[in-house]
Design a protein around this motif. Sequence first.
Motif, PDB file in Angstrom:
ATOM      1  N   ASP A   9      49.513  43.934  29.382  1.00  0.00           N
ATOM      2  CA  ASP A   9      50.285  43.908  28.144  1.00  0.00           C
ATOM      3  C   ASP A   9      51.272  42.743  28.275  1.00  0.00           C
ATOM      4  O   ASP A   9      52.325  42.864  28.911  1.00  0.00           O
ATOM      5  CB  ASP A   9      51.021  45.224  27.947  1.00  0.00           C
ATOM      6  N   LYS A  10      50.911  41.619  27.688  1.00  0.00           N
ATOM      7  CA  LYS A  10      51.678  40.386  27.875  1.00  0.00           C
ATOM      8  C   LYS A  10      53.113  40.503  27.375  1.00  0.00           C
ATOM      9  O   LYS A  10      54.030  39.954  27.985  1.00  0.00           O
ATOM     10  CB  LYS A  10      50.964  39.224  27.188  1.00  0.00           C
ATOM     11  N   SER A  11      53.335  41.234  26.299  1.00  0.00           N
ATOM     12  CA  SER A  11      54.700  41.358  25.785  1.00  0.00           C
ATOM     13  C   SER A  11      55.571  42.170  26.748  1.00  0.00           C
ATOM     14  O   SER A  11      56.757  41.872  26.911  1.00  0.00           O
ATOM     15  CB  SER A  11      54.706  41.988  24.398  1.00  0.00           C
ATOM     16  N   LYS A  12      55.002  43.179  27.398  1.00  0.00           N
ATOM     17  CA  LYS A  12      55.766  43.964  28.370  1.00  0.00           C
ATOM     18  C   LYS A  12      56.065  43.155  29.626  1.00  0.00           C
ATOM     19  O   LYS A  12      57.144  43.278  30.204  1.00  0.00           O
ATOM     20  CB  LYS A  12      55.029  45.253  28.728  1.00  0.00           C
ATOM     21  N   VAL A  13      55.114  42.338  30.050  1.00  0.00           N
ATOM     22  CA  VAL A  13      55.345  41.479  31.218  1.00  0.00           C
ATOM     23  C   VAL A  13      56.477  40.503  30.920  1.00  0.00           C
ATOM     24  O   VAL A  13      57.406  40.351  31.720  1.00  0.00           O
ATOM     25  CB  VAL A  13      54.057  40.726  31.620  1.00  0.00           C
ATOM     26  N   ALA A  15      58.854  40.793  28.678  1.00  0.00           N
ATOM     27  CA  ALA A  15      60.109  41.541  28.530  1.00  0.00           C
ATOM     28  C   ALA A  15      60.697  41.896  29.890  1.00  0.00           C
ATOM     29  O   ALA A  15      61.908  41.782  30.105  1.00  0.00           O
ATOM     30  CB  ALA A  15      59.879  42.796  27.696  1.00  0.00           C
ATOM     31  N   TRP A  16      59.855  42.324  30.831  1.00  0.00           N
ATOM     32  CA  TRP A  16      60.345  42.674  32.163  1.00  0.00           C
ATOM     33  C   TRP A  16      60.898  41.450  32.889  1.00  0.00           C
ATOM     34  O   TRP A  16      61.961  41.504  33.496  1.00  0.00           O
ATOM     35  CB  TRP A  16      59.244  43.329  32.998  1.00  0.00           C
ATOM     36  N   THR A  19      64.305  40.581  31.744  1.00  0.00           N
ATOM     37  CA  THR A  19      65.385  41.459  32.206  1.00  0.00           C
ATOM     38  C   THR A  19      65.919  41.004  33.563  1.00  0.00           C
ATOM     39  O   THR A  19      67.020  41.383  33.941  1.00  0.00           O
ATOM     40  CB  THR A  19      64.949  42.932  32.326  1.00  0.00           C
TER      41      THR A  19
END
Length: 64
Positions: A9-13, A15-16, A19
């Motif tokens: 999931d590119k958007s989650k990667v 986003a992480w 952070t």
Amino acid sequence: MIDRLHWIDKSKVAAWILTCQDAESGGFADRKGHPVDVFHTLFAITGLSLVGFGKDVLEEIDAT
């Protein structure tokens, strides 16, 4: 991981990774709240590039 990019999931990667950025010093750490370093900053930028983060911004710049 060959032929398994659809598992990510590119958007989650992205986003992480974001952070782990330190807004004051401008670098990236291995985890949120840890001190930034050049090594992890390089890998963070590479990771963001590989998941296409900011691609739309770059395409807009190229179009002008």
